[in-house]
Design a protein around this motif. Structure first.
Motif, mmCIF file in Angstrom:
data_model
loop_
_atom_site.group_PDB
_atom_site.id
_atom_site.type_symbol
_atom_site.label_atom_id
_atom_site.label_comp_id
_atom_site.label_asym_id
_atom_site.label_seq_id
_atom_site.Cartn_x
_atom_site.Cartn_y
_atom_site.Cartn_z
ATOM 1 N N ARG A 308 0.831 -1.059 -0.571
ATOM 2 C CA ARG A 308 0.136 0.020 0.033
ATOM 3 C C ARG A 308 1.089 1.131 -0.257
ATOM 4 O O ARG A 308 0.954 2.786 -0.624
ATOM 5 C CB ARG A 308 -0.989 0.149 1.526
ATOM 6 N N LEU A 309 2.070 1.155 0.535
ATOM 7 C CA LEU A 309 3.064 2.300 0.642
ATOM 8 C C LEU A 309 3.197 3.257 -0.485
ATOM 9 O O LEU A 309 3.269 4.028 -1.014
ATOM 10 C CB LEU A 309 4.233 2.026 1.708
ATOM 11 N N ARG A 310 3.705 1.783 -1.009
ATOM 12 C CA ARG A 310 4.024 2.099 -2.367
ATOM 13 C C ARG A 310 3.104 2.742 -3.517
ATOM 14 O O ARG A 310 2.905 3.738 -4.400
ATOM 15 C CB ARG A 310 4.535 0.770 -3.377
ATOM 16 N N TYR A 311 1.790 1.942 -3.604
ATOM 17 C CA TYR A 311 0.824 2.618 -4.189
ATOM 18 C C TYR A 311 0.473 3.393 -3.857
ATOM 19 O O TYR A 311 0.255 4.210 -4.658
ATOM 20 C CB TYR A 311 -0.710 1.626 -3.326
ATOM 21 N N GLU A 312 0.620 4.480 -2.367
ATOM 22 C CA GLU A 312 0.152 5.947 -1.956
ATOM 23 C C GLU A 312 1.073 6.375 -2.625
ATOM 24 O O GLU A 312 0.797 7.955 -2.646
ATOM 25 C CB GLU A 312 0.223 5.621 -0.327
ATOM 26 N N THR A 313 2.491 6.128 -2.715
ATOM 27 C CA THR A 313 3.809 6.816 -3.496
ATOM 28 C C THR A 313 3.337 7.383 -4.722
ATOM 29 O O THR A 313 3.145 8.429 -4.857
ATOM 30 C CB THR A 313 4.713 5.957 -2.810
ATOM 31 N N ILE A 314 3.100 6.629 -6.163
ATOM 32 C CA ILE A 314 3.023 6.352 -7.235
ATOM 33 C C ILE A 314 1.472 6.981 -7.486
ATOM 34 O O ILE A 314 1.572 8.220 -8.710
ATOM 35 C CB ILE A 314 2.831 5.480 -7.676
#
Ligand code: ATP
Ligand code: MG
Length: 565
Positions: A308-314
């Motif tokens: 989720r963190l990666r998703y929230e970043t991109i």
């Protein structure tokens, strides 16, 4: 042609939320809304129709045909109703049946019969066929033929679009009891809960869908809803989030497979899109999600995971865009975040935890944020509009159509309302303070009464009725030097995932304070007995004229004054 009507005794009515991406149907059972699943068991029913060998498919079955039968699959057509070709954005139909100009209207060419030529179907006909299927699902569930509905529509749906939708529904043998504004239906869904405390409040409804995001600032006063401002956006939405994931996984695939880009092949693109949407939804529940497609490009299978963190970043740009839309709507209503009592997150994209969490960061503690990730008791954002529409249907279905038309015609939003608050001046510690009686943005006519205690020993009470407006008082704390005397160092890892860097700055304190405005009336009630009370009633007429009456509670006489609008 007059619109189709059904007599109250014969009515079987439901609520319909009809979106560009998904639709939802609901009825009421003993006054409580129930969202109905279609024959596939879906409550969020994709707004899609697909034809294969003359057979008609709808919902998820139709959507799945975007991979193998895109030309005969119609999606994202609702906003085209009542519009001309030159004024639409056909982008979202790119990998499906294409919209074409058809005189003053729009059509799609699809092979809807097993044999013969393809048919040119007007968007109105497509809508009729789709609504017929939706209503059929509701009739199957209820065991009787549904013939009437309240349908929710965006606040910027034009008169022409409303007429086109009513006609399309009538052609599907459905009487339209009322078209209800989407944000109002979402507010209704919340206010109708048995545990809801319906009080005067300012609500922001953020309706975050697939191809559009709509924000409305709504004043709820004495059970009346007034729309103060709206913002409509076609850039920051669910499909933009799908796109972020599509690009991400396409690049991952290319890294592993000699730069083969699955986006360049139409089937690959369709599979990429469908799986990205599923992955996105999974990321609303879990902190990790998988992505898996068979034969994504050149016969190569692909599997990956994302957290989720990666998703929230991109996806950060989209999330920030959504926050700005809400801020913009509040500004347009000439309000401040501190004025907002509640924010209702509606629409499928509102399941996204980051979006609700970002609101939590900009609104004060006192603002309730109704979303699954911020409130475990929040309602399902995908169901608010159909629930609200069903509630409205149950409220009005017993009336004759003409009466409904007359009482609901002046659309919510055109109601006159006062801008400033009206209240009295009270002396507290020798300082004049404003005590609001009627809140700003209250729809008129309105009447409110308060009691003011006289001095303990009785005597004279001076009543001064004034307008009040709020302003935001900002106090900056003195910068506190760090214990070791060093200055606060800048956060070094300016990582994209760091959303909270602002927390390091000394936070300014902002509070809403009342300012006393123009005096409307002044008068003294003399000789009040010990322990007595003065009653002040303020009435604002439909023309905004204000009448004030004051009297001693239980006493005779009193004073009355009127201020012209
Ligand atoms: P529009 O008219 O704006 O195209 P809509 O009103 O028809 O949209 P909604 O159901 O409100 O549709 O929103 C659909 C969007 O919500 C889609 O992009 C969908 O992928 C997304 N969505 C649905 N469920 C979730 C979820 N659990 N998490 C994240 N996104 C979701
Ligand atoms: Mg919607």
């Amino acid at each position: 042609m007059p619109a189709k009507t059904v007599s109250p005794e014969e009515r079987v009515a439901i609520g319909i939320s009809f979106g560009n991406s998904y639709s939802s149907i609901a009825c009421t059972v003993d006054g409580s809304p129930v969202v109905i699943a279609n024959e596939d068991g879906d409550r969020q029913i994709p707004t899609a129709l697909s034809y294969v060998d003359g057979e008609e498919y709808t919902g998820n079955q139709a959507k799945a045909f975007l991979v193998r039968n895109p030309k005969n699959t119609v999606i994202s057509f609702k906003d085209f109703l009542g519009k001309e070709f030159k004024s639409i954005d056909p982008t979202h139909c790119h990998a499906a049946a294409h919209p074409e100009a058809a005189g003053e209207s729009i059509s799609f060419t699809v092979q809807d019969q097993a044999e013969g030529d393809a048919s040119k179907l007007n968007v109105s006909e497509i809508t009729t066929r789709y609504l017929r299927r939706l209503v059929q699902s509701a009739s199957d569930y209820l065991g009787k033929t549904v013939n009437s509905a309240v349908i929710s529509v965006p606040t910027n749906f034009s008169e022409k679009q409303r007429e086109a939708l009513i006609k399309a529904a009538n052609d599907a043998d459905i009487e339209v009891l009322q078209l209800i504004n989407e944000p109002v239906s979402s507010v209704l869904a919340y206010d109708a809960r048995p545990e809801a405390e319906v009080k005067d409040k300012i609500i922001v409804v953020a309706d975050l869908g697939g191809s559009r995001s709509d924000v409305a600032v709504v004043a709820s006063r004495g059970g009346l809803y007034t729309i103060l401002a709206t913002v409509h956006d076609y850039e920051f939405h669910g499909l933009a989030l799908d796109k972020v994931l599509m690009d991400h996984f396409a690049k991952e695939f290319m890294k592993k497979n000699k730069d083969v880009d699955p986006r360049e092949d139409s089937k690959g693109l369709a599979k990429l899109k469908a799986e990205s949407e599923s992955t996105k939804k999974a990321l609303s529940i879990g902190t990790n999600a998988s992505f898996s497609v068979e034969s994504l490009a050149e016969g190569i299978d692909f599997q990956a995971t994302i957290n989720r963190l990666r998703y929230e970043t991109i996806a950060r740009k989209v999330f920030e865009g959504i926050t700005r839309l809400v801020e913009g709507a509040i500004k347009k209503a000439e309000l401040d975040v501190l004025d907002i009592d509640e924010i209702i997150l509606s629409g499928g994209t509102s399941h996204t935890p980051r979006i609700a969490n970002n609101f939590r960061a900009i609104f004060p503690e006192s603002t309730a944020i109704q979303a699954p990730s911020t409130n475990p008791n929040a309602l399902n954002p995908s169901e608010l509009q159909s629930r609200g529409a069903a509630l409205q249907a149950s409220l009005i279905q017993e009336y004759e159509s003409e009466d409904i038309e007359q009482s609901t015609h002046p659309a919510v939003g055109t109601v006159k309302h006062i801008t400033n608050a009206i209240g009295v001046v009270s002396i507290v510690n020798g300082e004049e303070t404003f005590v609001p009686i009627i809140a700003p943005e209250t729809a008129v006519p309105a009447r409110r009464t308060i009691h003011i205690a006289a001095p303990k020993e009785g005597g004279d009470v001076l009543v001064k009725v004034v307008e009040g407006n709020t302003h935001i008082k900002v106090t900056k704390p003195e910068p506190t030097p760090k214990e070791n005397g060093k200055k606060d160092e800048d956060d070094e890892d300016e990582d994209d995932s760091d959303f909270d860097s602002e927390d390091d700055e000394p936070e300014e304190h902002r509070e809403k304070v009342w300012k006393i405005g123009a005096t409307l009336a002044e008068g003294a009630i003399k000789g009040i007995k010990k322990g007595g009370n003065v009653e002040v009633t303020i009435t604002v007429a439909g023309d905004l004229g204000v009448t004030v009456t004051t009297r001693e509670v239980g006493g005779k006489g009193g004073i009355r004054g009127t201020v012209k609008a």
